[in-house]
Enzyme design. Structure first.
Site, PDB file in Angstrom:
ATOM      1  N   ARG A 232      54.669  31.868  70.126  1.00  0.00           N
ATOM      2  CA  ARG A 232      56.119  32.051  70.119  1.00  0.00           C
ATOM      3  C   ARG A 232      56.576  33.294  70.858  1.00  0.00           C
ATOM      4  O   ARG A 232      57.456  33.248  71.722  1.00  0.00           O
ATOM      5  CB  ARG A 232      56.633  32.223  68.675  1.00  0.00           C
ATOM      6  CG  ARG A 232      56.859  30.986  67.927  1.00  0.00           C
ATOM      7  CD  ARG A 232      56.539  31.259  66.473  1.00  0.00           C
ATOM      8  NE  ARG A 232      55.101  31.249  66.348  1.00  0.00           N
ATOM      9  CZ  ARG A 232      54.424  30.171  65.997  1.00  0.00           C
ATOM     10  NH1 ARG A 232      55.041  29.077  65.685  1.00  0.00           N
ATOM     11  NH2 ARG A 232      53.116  30.211  65.943  1.00  0.00           N
ATOM     12  N   THR A 233      55.998  34.433  70.479  1.00  0.00           N
ATOM     13  CA  THR A 233      56.501  35.697  71.001  1.00  0.00           C
ATOM     14  C   THR A 233      56.328  35.757  72.511  1.00  0.00           C
ATOM     15  O   THR A 233      57.252  36.085  73.252  1.00  0.00           O
ATOM     16  CB  THR A 233      55.792  36.879  70.307  1.00  0.00           C
ATOM     17  OG1 THR A 233      55.930  36.710  68.891  1.00  0.00           O
ATOM     18  CG2 THR A 233      56.387  38.204  70.705  1.00  0.00           C
TER      19      THR A 233
ATOM     20  N   LYS B 165      36.415  44.441  82.075  1.00  0.00           N
ATOM     21  CA  LYS B 165      35.455  45.169  82.924  1.00  0.00           C
ATOM     22  C   LYS B 165      35.372  46.632  82.517  1.00  0.00           C
ATOM     23  O   LYS B 165      34.771  47.444  83.215  1.00  0.00           O
ATOM     24  CB  LYS B 165      35.864  45.032  84.392  1.00  0.00           C
ATOM     25  CG  LYS B 165      35.881  43.609  84.873  1.00  0.00           C
ATOM     26  CD  LYS B 165      36.304  43.526  86.332  1.00  0.00           C
ATOM     27  CE  LYS B 165      36.423  42.062  86.764  1.00  0.00           C
ATOM     28  NZ  LYS B 165      37.187  41.910  87.981  1.00  0.00           N
TER      29      LYS B 165
ATOM     30  N   ARG C  16      51.765  43.635  73.362  1.00  0.00           N
ATOM     31  CA  ARG C  16      51.240  43.310  72.031  1.00  0.00           C
ATOM     32  C   ARG C  16      49.786  43.766  71.990  1.00  0.00           C
ATOM     33  O   ARG C  16      49.016  43.494  72.923  1.00  0.00           O
ATOM     34  CB  ARG C  16      51.309  41.814  71.758  1.00  0.00           C
ATOM     35  CG  ARG C  16      50.479  41.418  70.544  1.00  0.00           C
ATOM     36  CD  ARG C  16      50.710  40.011  70.097  1.00  0.00           C
ATOM     37  NE  ARG C  16      51.996  39.892  69.428  1.00  0.00           N
ATOM     38  CZ  ARG C  16      52.359  38.841  68.702  1.00  0.00           C
ATOM     39  NH1 ARG C  16      51.531  37.832  68.554  1.00  0.00           N
ATOM     40  NH2 ARG C  16      53.533  38.790  68.118  1.00  0.00           N
TER      41      ARG C  16
ATOM     42  N   HIS D  53      56.835  45.087  64.334  1.00  0.00           N
ATOM     43  CA  HIS D  53      57.155  43.943  65.201  1.00  0.00           C
ATOM     44  C   HIS D  53      58.688  43.888  65.266  1.00  0.00           C
ATOM     45  O   HIS D  53      59.324  42.994  64.708  1.00  0.00           O
ATOM     46  CB  HIS D  53      56.570  42.670  64.594  1.00  0.00           C
ATOM     47  CG  HIS D  53      56.542  41.484  65.497  1.00  0.00           C
ATOM     48  ND1 HIS D  53      57.155  41.466  66.740  1.00  0.00           N
ATOM     49  CD2 HIS D  53      55.972  40.251  65.344  1.00  0.00           C
ATOM     50  CE1 HIS D  53      56.954  40.280  67.290  1.00  0.00           C
ATOM     51  NE2 HIS D  53      56.247  39.532  66.473  1.00  0.00           N
TER      52      HIS D  53
HETATM   53  C1  NCD Z   1      53.682  37.216  63.624  1.00  0.00           C
HETATM   54  C2  NCD Z   1      52.857  38.273  64.327  1.00  0.00           C
HETATM   55  O1  NCD Z   1      52.205  38.012  65.327  1.00  0.00           O
HETATM   56  O2  NCD Z   1      52.896  39.371  63.826  1.00  0.00           O
HETATM   57  N1  NCD Z   1      53.966  36.103  64.411  1.00  0.00           N
HETATM   58  C3  NCD Z   1      54.921  36.147  65.375  1.00  0.00           C
HETATM   59  O3  NCD Z   1      55.078  37.099  66.089  1.00  0.00           O
HETATM   60  N2  NCD Z   1      55.724  35.071  65.480  1.00  0.00           N
HETATM   61  C4  NCD Z   1      53.136  36.868  62.295  1.00  0.00           C
HETATM   62  C5  NCD Z   1      51.746  36.322  62.194  1.00  0.00           C
HETATM   63  O4  NCD Z   1      50.961  36.348  63.132  1.00  0.00           O
HETATM   64  O5  NCD Z   1      51.428  35.861  61.097  1.00  0.00           O
END
Ligand code: NCD
Length: 265
Positions: free
Chosen positions: A8-9, A36, A58, A86
């Site tokens: 999703r993100t 590497k 991320r 987040h």
């Molecule tokens: C979350 C995350 O990655 O922190 N998911 C997300 O970003 N939609 C929650 C999760 O991974 O459970």
């Protein structure tokens, strides 16, 4: 720069950038020079030399986005750092709540499950705590962070008590990849005590909304029938709002950048 898997993100940041007319480069960090032996900082400096307007990061380590932001010239957006934060998820959750409830104040918000490992919970507590809501955390003691009593929230280990009169029920995934031991007796037992089903949800307000950041584990933290119940579940709307929120953030951050040419020497 996604050093952790994401559906999703990552997709919504990419789509948001494209809708704004940006040139989006998606770096699969598992396949990049990191493999590497290049350090996080060196990779960031290499990308910085190409003069991006934004970096979206991320990373499995808490603080990684902040560290990068100190090394590069452009804005850095935290798309999740370890179990720390987040922020764009909290913003899209707040937007979804406001659309459904008509306000962001005076709500009883229950956040349930693996709080200890959840960056989603931490960012939501920070954001929703700013606007006079009552925030309840529900989960077994093994999945509560230490010093929880300093967070300014109500803590419950029982869903029946914790969900009473709740306006918003936010379920969290068990973050097994961040666990290094036995935090729950078994998944079956966990679902029995903490999995959201119709009986447990009946203790919340009749018009309570059910949220989940995804990815969902049906039958572990949430009954599949509730996840699909259009009378309560707003899970798909969260995904939809994710694109809108990320477009807004990218727009704001690039608007404030100074694109004028440097003065001639
Ligand atoms: C979350 C995350 O990655 O922190 N998911 C997300 O970003 N939609 C929650 C999760 O991974 O459970």
């Amino acid at each position: 720069m996604f050093f952790e898997t994401s559906t999703r993100t990552q997709a919504s940041f990419e789509l948001a950038g494209k809708r704004l007319g940006a040139d989006v480069i998606n770096l699969l960090m598992q396949a990049s020079s990191i493999r590497k032996g290049e350090t996080l900082i060196d990779t960031a400096l290499t990308l910085n030399a190409m003069h991006p307007d934004l970096l979206v990061v991320r990373h499995p380590s808490s603080g990684a986005a902040d560290l990068l932001a100190q090394k590069v010239n452009c804005s850095v957006i935290n798309a999740g750092d370890g179990h720390h934060e987040h922020p764009t998820q909290a913003l899209l959750d707040a937007l979804t709540i406001r659309r459904r409830k008509g306000r962001l104040q005076r709500l009883i918000i229950a956040i349930c499950g693996d709080i200890a490992h959840s960056r989603v919970a931490r960012s939501n507590i920070l954001l929703l705590g700013k606007t006079e809501n009552r925030i309840r955390l529900i989960g077994p003691a093994t999945l509560m962070p230490s010093k929880i009593d300093e967070w300014g929230v109500e803590v419950y280990d029982d869903m029946t008590d914790g969900l009473k009169e709740a306006d918003v029920v936010m379920m969290l995934r068990l973050q097994k990849e961040r666990m290094d031991g036995g935090f729950i007796p078994s998944e079956r037992e966990y679902f029995y005590r903490y999995g959201l089903d119709l009986t447990k949800l009946s203790h919340a307000k009749d018009d309570a909304i059910v949220m989940h950041p995804g990815p969902m584990n049906r039958g572990i933290e949430i009954d599949g029938a509730i996840a699909d119940d259009i009378n309560h579940s707003v899970i798909e709307e969260q995904v939809e709002m994710g694109v809108a929120i990320r477009m807004a953030i990218m727009h704001l951050l690039t608007q404030s950048q100074d694109h004028s040419d440097p003065p001639l020497a």
